[in-house]
Design a protein around this motif. Structure first.
Motif, PDB file in Angstrom:
ATOM      1  N   ALA A  82       0.810  -1.221   0.000  1.00  0.00           N
ATOM      2  CA  ALA A  82       0.000   0.000   0.000  1.00  0.00           C
ATOM      3  C   ALA A  82       0.843   1.270   0.000  1.00  0.00           C
ATOM      4  O   ALA A  82       0.285   2.375   0.035  1.00  0.00           O
ATOM      5  CB  ALA A  82      -0.934   0.002   1.199  1.00  0.00           C
ATOM      6  N   GLY A  83       2.161   1.126  -0.027  1.00  0.00           N
ATOM      7  CA  GLY A  83       3.033   2.292  -0.104  1.00  0.00           C
ATOM      8  C   GLY A  83       3.854   2.557   1.136  1.00  0.00           C
ATOM      9  O   GLY A  83       4.631   3.506   1.165  1.00  0.00           O
ATOM     10  N   GLY A  84       3.690   1.752   2.169  1.00  0.00           N
ATOM     11  CA  GLY A  84       4.460   1.959   3.383  1.00  0.00           C
ATOM     12  C   GLY A  84       5.918   1.552   3.215  1.00  0.00           C
ATOM     13  O   GLY A  84       6.245   0.672   2.415  1.00  0.00           O
ATOM     14  N   SER A  85       6.783   2.193   3.961  1.00  0.00           N
ATOM     15  CA  SER A  85       8.203   1.850   3.922  1.00  0.00           C
ATOM     16  C   SER A  85       8.513   0.795   4.973  1.00  0.00           C
ATOM     17  O   SER A  85       7.717   0.533   5.879  1.00  0.00           O
ATOM     18  CB  SER A  85       9.059   3.095   4.161  1.00  0.00           C
ATOM     19  OG  SER A  85       8.840   3.606   5.471  1.00  0.00           O
ATOM     20  N   ARG A  94      -0.414   0.073  -4.360  1.00  0.00           N
ATOM     21  CA  ARG A  94      -1.833  -0.232  -4.560  1.00  0.00           C
ATOM     22  C   ARG A  94      -2.690   0.650  -3.652  1.00  0.00           C
ATOM     23  O   ARG A  94      -2.384   0.813  -2.476  1.00  0.00           O
ATOM     24  CB  ARG A  94      -2.127  -1.706  -4.272  1.00  0.00           C
ATOM     25  CG  ARG A  94      -1.889  -2.629  -5.458  1.00  0.00           C
ATOM     26  CD  ARG A  94      -2.506  -3.990  -5.200  1.00  0.00           C
ATOM     27  NE  ARG A  94      -2.242  -4.912  -6.274  1.00  0.00           N
ATOM     28  CZ  ARG A  94      -2.964  -5.016  -7.381  1.00  0.00           C
ATOM     29  NH1 ARG A  94      -4.009  -4.219  -7.550  1.00  0.00           N
ATOM     30  NH2 ARG A  94      -2.663  -5.897  -8.307  1.00  0.00           N
ATOM     31  N   SER A  95      -3.760   1.180  -4.215  1.00  0.00           N
ATOM     32  CA  SER A  95      -4.690   1.994  -3.440  1.00  0.00           C
ATOM     33  C   SER A  95      -5.667   1.093  -2.700  1.00  0.00           C
ATOM     34  O   SER A  95      -5.671  -0.129  -2.859  1.00  0.00           O
ATOM     35  CB  SER A  95      -5.452   2.947  -4.366  1.00  0.00           C
ATOM     36  OG  SER A  95      -6.259   2.214  -5.276  1.00  0.00           O
ATOM     37  N   ASP A  96      -6.520   1.709  -1.885  1.00  0.00           N
ATOM     38  CA  ASP A  96      -7.530   0.940  -1.155  1.00  0.00           C
ATOM     39  C   ASP A  96      -8.533   0.288  -2.100  1.00  0.00           C
ATOM     40  O   ASP A  96      -9.157  -0.721  -1.756  1.00  0.00           O
ATOM     41  CB  ASP A  96      -8.265   1.856  -0.171  1.00  0.00           C
ATOM     42  CG  ASP A  96      -7.331   2.416   0.894  1.00  0.00           C
ATOM     43  OD1 ASP A  96      -6.290   1.781   1.137  1.00  0.00           O
ATOM     44  OD2 ASP A  96      -7.645   3.485   1.460  1.00  0.00           O
ATOM     45  N   GLU A  97      -8.707   0.866  -3.303  1.00  0.00           N
ATOM     46  CA  GLU A  97      -9.623   0.281  -4.285  1.00  0.00           C
ATOM     47  C   GLU A  97      -8.985  -0.828  -5.096  1.00  0.00           C
ATOM     48  O   GLU A  97      -9.637  -1.417  -5.960  1.00  0.00           O
ATOM     49  CB  GLU A  97     -10.128   1.375  -5.237  1.00  0.00           C
ATOM     50  CG  GLU A  97     -11.017   2.421  -4.578  1.00  0.00           C
ATOM     51  CD  GLU A  97     -10.208   3.463  -3.831  1.00  0.00           C
ATOM     52  OE1 GLU A  97      -8.958   3.487  -4.034  1.00  0.00           O
ATOM     53  OE2 GLU A  97     -10.784   4.243  -3.053  1.00  0.00           O
ATOM     54  N   GLY A  98      -7.712  -1.106  -4.838  1.00  0.00           N
ATOM     55  CA  GLY A  98      -7.024  -2.171  -5.558  1.00  0.00           C
ATOM     56  C   GLY A  98      -6.371  -1.736  -6.848  1.00  0.00           C
ATOM     57  O   GLY A  98      -5.871  -2.580  -7.598  1.00  0.00           O
ATOM     58  N   VAL A 129      -2.926   7.000 -12.325  1.00  0.00           N
ATOM     59  CA  VAL A 129      -3.509   5.665 -12.175  1.00  0.00           C
ATOM     60  C   VAL A 129      -3.002   4.820 -13.335  1.00  0.00           C
ATOM     61  O   VAL A 129      -3.149   5.202 -14.505  1.00  0.00           O
ATOM     62  CB  VAL A 129      -5.044   5.715 -12.173  1.00  0.00           C
ATOM     63  CG1 VAL A 129      -5.623   4.315 -12.118  1.00  0.00           C
ATOM     64  CG2 VAL A 129      -5.540   6.521 -10.990  1.00  0.00           C
ATOM     65  N   PHE A 130      -2.426   3.675 -13.019  1.00  0.00           N
ATOM     66  CA  PHE A 130      -1.870   2.786 -14.034  1.00  0.00           C
ATOM     67  C   PHE A 130      -2.816   1.616 -14.242  1.00  0.00           C
ATOM     68  O   PHE A 130      -3.153   0.900 -13.292  1.00  0.00           O
ATOM     69  CB  PHE A 130      -0.494   2.292 -13.606  1.00  0.00           C
ATOM     70  CG  PHE A 130       0.083   1.230 -14.496  1.00  0.00           C
ATOM     71  CD1 PHE A 130       0.054   1.365 -15.876  1.00  0.00           C
ATOM     72  CD2 PHE A 130       0.658   0.090 -13.948  1.00  0.00           C
ATOM     73  CE1 PHE A 130       0.584   0.387 -16.699  1.00  0.00           C
ATOM     74  CE2 PHE A 130       1.191  -0.883 -14.750  1.00  0.00           C
ATOM     75  CZ  PHE A 130       1.157  -0.737 -16.134  1.00  0.00           C
TER      76      PHE A 130
END
Length: 279
Positions: free
Chosen positions: A68-71, A144-148, A168-169
């Motif tokens: 989700a983008g966390g380090s 990845r966003s919360d919507e996947g 958005v890819f």
């Protein structure tokens, strides 16, 4: 460290009975998952079980946060674990994020009339070149966003400001497509609309060459007098006093002289035959 031998299964069916051959002391060893993993020689499973016991955050949750983008440092601090242990589970997810960011650079920006012929990486590199910025110093990332959905981001520094753009890819045929999520991302996708910013305090000065050649005519601008010159144009007190002392007849004669008209005699002079001295 003493050596124990296995006697058998305890009557509760959940523990193993072990005994010290020298002292004849017996011990109970829980027949849990750790014991079964040790018996199989599954070192990876033992390490995973150790992490689960030290923290309430499971490996799957660790990977979900990294995806989700966390380090690694952020997840390790939240889980109360060491960075080295978190890296064991974060490594495959970090590789997935890097691969996705690489694929997104080959995607085509979505336009109103369809996908652009150029790729996202080519357009962004061109925008950086027009701005005089170093594209090699920019950093790509994906998560990845919360919507996947996969979000691809670009981070760079310009002067003293830190900038971030996001798209958005959507993976697909011919590299997939990307859609801008913020204003900065839209600006990078439109390099031709870039204008060089004007420095603070800089004013636009008129160009004399443009004025002189406009419409094929030569324009001569009259100089604007300064405040000191305006003061000299006003009559001085001495000149004003001299003007006020003029006799009305002199003023009238001066006016007639200027007009250069002949003097017409009055009717009484003509009747009496006397020459007038008025002229």
């Amino acid at each position: 460290m003493r050596t124990l031998r296995v006697v058998g299964l305890h009557e509760d069916g959940k523990s193993i009975v072990c005994e010290d051959p020298e002292r004849r002391e017996r011990f109970l060893l829980p027949a849990d998952e750790r014991l079964r993993a040790a018996a199989r020689g599954d070192v990876a499973r033992l390490g995973q079980l150790e992490i689960e016991q030290e923290s309430t955050m499971r490996p799957r949750e660790i990977q979900a946060r990294i995806r989700a983008g966390g380090s690694v440092a952020e997840v390790a601090e939240a889980a109360g674990m060491s960075v080295a242990r978190v890296e064991r589970f974060a490594y495959p997810v970090l590789a997935e994020r890097a691969r996705t960011a690489e694929l997104a650079q080959r995607a085509h920006p979505a336009r109103e009339d369809g996908p652009d012929v150029r790729t996202l990486g080519e357009i962004v590199a061109h925008s950086f070149a027009l701005r005089g910025q170093d594209y090699t110093q920019a950093t790509w990332d994906a998560w990845r966003s919360d919507e996947g959905k996969w979000i691809v981001g670009l981070a760079w520094t310009a002067g003293r400001s830190d900038n971030r753009a996001r798209w958005v890819f959507s993976p697909g045929a011919h590299g997939g497509t990307v859609t801008a999520l913020d204003e900065l991302a839209e600006t990078l996708l439109d390099p031709d609309a870039y204008r060089v910013p004007r420095a603070v305090g800089q004013t636009a000065e008129p160009r004399l060459t443009d004025v002189a050649t406009r419409d094929g005519a030569r324009v001569i601008e009259a100089p604007i007098p300064t405040p000191a010159e305006r003061d000299t144009d006003e009559p001085s007190p001495a000149r004003q006093a001299a003007g006020d002392s003029l006799v009305p007849e002199q003023s009238a004669n001066a006016v007639r002289g200027k007009k250069n008209h002949p003097t017409v005699p009055a009717w009484e002079d003509v009747l009496l035959g006397v020459r007038s001295q008025r002229g």
